[in-house]
Motif scaffolding. Structure first.
Motif, short mmCIF file in Angstrom:
data_model
loop_
_atom_site.label_atom_id
_atom_site.label_comp_id
_atom_site.label_asym_id
_atom_site.label_seq_id
_atom_site.Cartn_x
_atom_site.Cartn_y
_atom_site.Cartn_z
N LYS A 87 -22.97 -69.06 5.59
CA LYS A 87 -24.55 -69.52 5.61
C LYS A 87 -25.24 -68.12 4.87
O LYS A 87 -24.93 -67.08 5.10
CB LYS A 87 -24.98 -69.31 7.09
N LEU A 88 -25.95 -68.74 3.68
CA LEU A 88 -26.62 -67.62 2.81
C LEU A 88 -28.20 -67.46 3.23
O LEU A 88 -28.86 -68.53 3.59
CB LEU A 88 -26.54 -68.08 1.50
N THR A 89 -28.41 -66.23 3.55
CA THR A 89 -29.77 -65.64 3.78
C THR A 89 -30.24 -65.08 2.56
O THR A 89 -29.50 -64.80 1.46
CB THR A 89 -29.82 -64.92 5.23
N GLU A 90 -31.65 -64.29 2.67
CA GLU A 90 -31.96 -63.56 1.58
C GLU A 90 -31.24 -62.26 1.11
O GLU A 90 -31.28 -61.83 0.15
CB GLU A 90 -33.44 -63.23 2.08
N GLU A 143 -13.99 -74.80 16.48
CA GLU A 143 -13.82 -73.45 17.24
C GLU A 143 -13.86 -72.45 16.29
O GLU A 143 -12.94 -72.21 15.49
CB GLU A 143 -12.59 -73.89 18.23
N ILE A 144 -14.73 -71.49 16.22
CA ILE A 144 -14.78 -70.29 15.78
C ILE A 144 -13.58 -69.34 16.06
O ILE A 144 -13.62 -68.99 17.19
CB ILE A 144 -16.22 -69.32 15.60
N VAL A 145 -12.79 -68.83 15.13
CA VAL A 145 -11.39 -68.08 15.34
C VAL A 145 -11.77 -66.77 14.55
O VAL A 145 -11.09 -65.96 14.68
CB VAL A 145 -10.42 -68.92 14.87
N LYS A 200 -30.99 -73.07 22.67
CA LYS A 200 -29.73 -72.42 22.17
C LYS A 200 -30.24 -70.97 21.61
O LYS A 200 -30.66 -70.99 20.48
CB LYS A 200 -28.87 -73.42 21.30
N VAL A 201 -29.68 -70.01 22.46
CA VAL A 201 -29.78 -68.53 21.66
C VAL A 201 -28.81 -68.59 20.66
O VAL A 201 -27.40 -68.50 20.84
CB VAL A 201 -29.42 -67.46 22.74
N SER A 202 -29.09 -68.75 19.31
CA SER A 202 -28.16 -68.80 18.33
C SER A 202 -28.21 -67.71 17.46
O SER A 202 -29.39 -66.86 17.16
CB SER A 202 -28.28 -70.05 17.70
N ASP A 203 -27.03 -67.62 16.52
CA ASP A 203 -27.39 -66.45 15.32
C ASP A 203 -26.88 -67.28 14.31
O ASP A 203 -26.45 -68.44 14.25
CB ASP A 203 -26.41 -65.36 15.74
N PHE A 204 -26.68 -66.43 12.97
CA PHE A 204 -26.46 -67.18 11.75
C PHE A 204 -25.08 -67.51 11.87
O PHE A 204 -24.64 -68.20 10.94
CB PHE A 204 -26.65 -65.99 10.66
N HIS A 205 -24.13 -67.17 12.64
CA HIS A 205 -22.75 -67.69 12.90
C HIS A 205 -22.63 -69.04 13.14
O HIS A 205 -22.01 -69.87 12.84
CB HIS A 205 -21.92 -66.82 13.51
N ASP A 206 -23.69 -69.53 14.11
CA ASP A 206 -23.90 -70.90 14.18
C ASP A 206 -24.16 -71.66 13.15
O ASP A 206 -23.77 -72.84 12.90
CB ASP A 206 -25.29 -71.16 15.34
N TRP A 207 -25.16 -71.13 12.47
CA TRP A 207 -25.48 -72.02 10.97
C TRP A 207 -24.14 -72.05 10.12
O TRP A 207 -23.85 -72.90 9.47
CB TRP A 207 -26.61 -71.23 10.23
#
Length: 385
Positions: free
Chosen positions: A90-93, A106-108, A359-366
């Motif tokens: 996920k790219l942000t600024e 599933e995130i490993v 859903k309390v999400s962060d950029f890893h969800d994206w």
């Protein structure tokens, strides 16, 4: 980079339906599969045979009670989730957020890097360095998905990204050239919607909405279990979704729009313009919770805007569930009651209760959403999502 995943393609429409059903809902018995897909036993056997031979599906022990059958017992079918891994970025600024996932998303592993330049070649270098580091740990890495805020064309070219100040950047080609891995590029909200539809809050639902709040406003609609693409989804439609014609005017949105009322930059702008203090979003929420007058005013107005927006979506789309996600959903912790009261006030008194999940999400969800796109496109060949 040649992988065994290549041998899974191309899948016929029937094979793809079987593979997706098992991937999302498995393990499943052949009887369950036939019922879910309305197939005869013979048709199911014909479709599953090549999937088993290629290694995409395997027979697994049945943990349930033994069934009395004539002939050979039927074992459930499943995928080997760990047999292939996928990289989602996920790219942000100013950051790149990366995750490695299994075939079932599933995130490993996680790996983040600062983004100190927006030059496309240098950004591609950063992505290649992250890929090399993760590939050394995960030799089963099969492909990658990249999520970008903005307009993405043909899942390969970033046509327009205001956060990165890009126009017509062939990102997939730049990264493929450096890594040798197949790459899928997609709008970040679209990727998140796909992940939630297949593996998250929207799994099994016919009508489902994802609404994200953060640096911008994101909206995704699922009908018939499939995401509905639309022309303006990558172009910040929230600038023109007017919730309060007398609301604030901010640099990024029309007066009283969803963007002007709800996004983190706009909320910070309102506080800065009124007080001269440059506060973080978290500090503003904390101030509202503590009763600071200006913070209370801005957050209360944002909460009423969110309640109005959710009610409008519910009244027109009639979804089974709305998922609120993104880095701005902390608003619900501070002003959730105002959101709920406004939502009820804008719906018919006899309307069914609306299932709203936060859903309390962060950029890893994206980033995970981008990995799901890679699974869909690179493994299953799902081109019409």
């Amino acid at each position: 980079m040649t992988t065994r995943a290549a041998s899974w393609q191309p899948l016929s429409p029937g094979e793809r339906s079987v593979a997706i059903e098992v991937l999302v809902h498995g393990p499943l018995s052949r009887t369950d599969l036939a019922r879910r897909l309305d197939l005869s036993a013979g048709s199911l056997t014909r479709l599953t045979k090549p999937l088993i031979e290629s290694g995409l599906l395997v027979e697994v022990p049945d943990g349930g009670p033994a069934e009395v059958r004539q002939g050979r017992p039927s074992q459930p079918l499943d995928v080997v989730a760990e047999s292939r891994t996928f990289l989602g970025l996920k790219l942000t600024e100013d950051m790149v957020y990366g995750v490695v996932t299994t075939l079932r998303s599933e995130i490993v592993a996680r790996l983040d890097r600062p983004l100190t330049t927006h030059d496309p070649e240098r950004v591609a270098d950063v992505l290649a360095e992250m890929t090399a580091e993760l590939a050394a740990r995960f030799p089963t890495l099969t492909g990658m998905g990249i999520g970008v805020g903005g307009l993405v064309q043909d899942r390969a070219v970033v046509g327009e990204s205001p956060f990165l100040e890009w126009s017509d950047v062939p990102l997939a080609e730049l990264v493929e050239r450096r890594t040798g891995l197949p790459v899928v590029v997609e709008n970040d909200v679209a990727a998140l919607v796909e992940a939630e539809t297949w593996f998250g809050a929207g799994r099994g639902l016919d009508r489902f909405v994802v609404l994200t709040i953060g640096a911008g406003i994101g909206y995704g609609l699922v009908l018939g279990g499939k995401r509905v693409p639309y022309a303006e989804e990558d172009r910040g439609f929230g600038r023109h979704w007017i919730l309060n014609p007398n609301g604030p005017l901010t640099p990024a949105g029309e007066r009283g729009s969803a963007v002007s009322l709800l996004t983190i930059p706009s909320i910070r702008y309102q506080i800065r313009a009124a007080t001269g203090r440059d506060l973080t979003y978290e500090e503003i929420l904390a101030g509202a919770a503590a009763g600071e007058p200006m913070a209370v005013r801005v957050i209360d107005e944002a909460a009423r805007a969110l309640g109005t927006l959710v009610a409008q979506i519910a009244n027109f789309v009639l979804p089974q569930k709305i998922l609120l996600a993104g880095e701005g959903v902390g608003l619900m912790d501070v002003a959730g009651k105002t959101v709920d009261d406004t939502l009820r006030a804008h719906r018919h008194p006899l309307a069914l209760p609306l299932d709203v999940e936060t859903k309390v999400s962060d950029f890893h969800d994206w980033a995970r959403g981008a990995a799901v796109l890679a699974i869909q496109v690179l493994v299953l060949g799902v081109a019409e999502v």
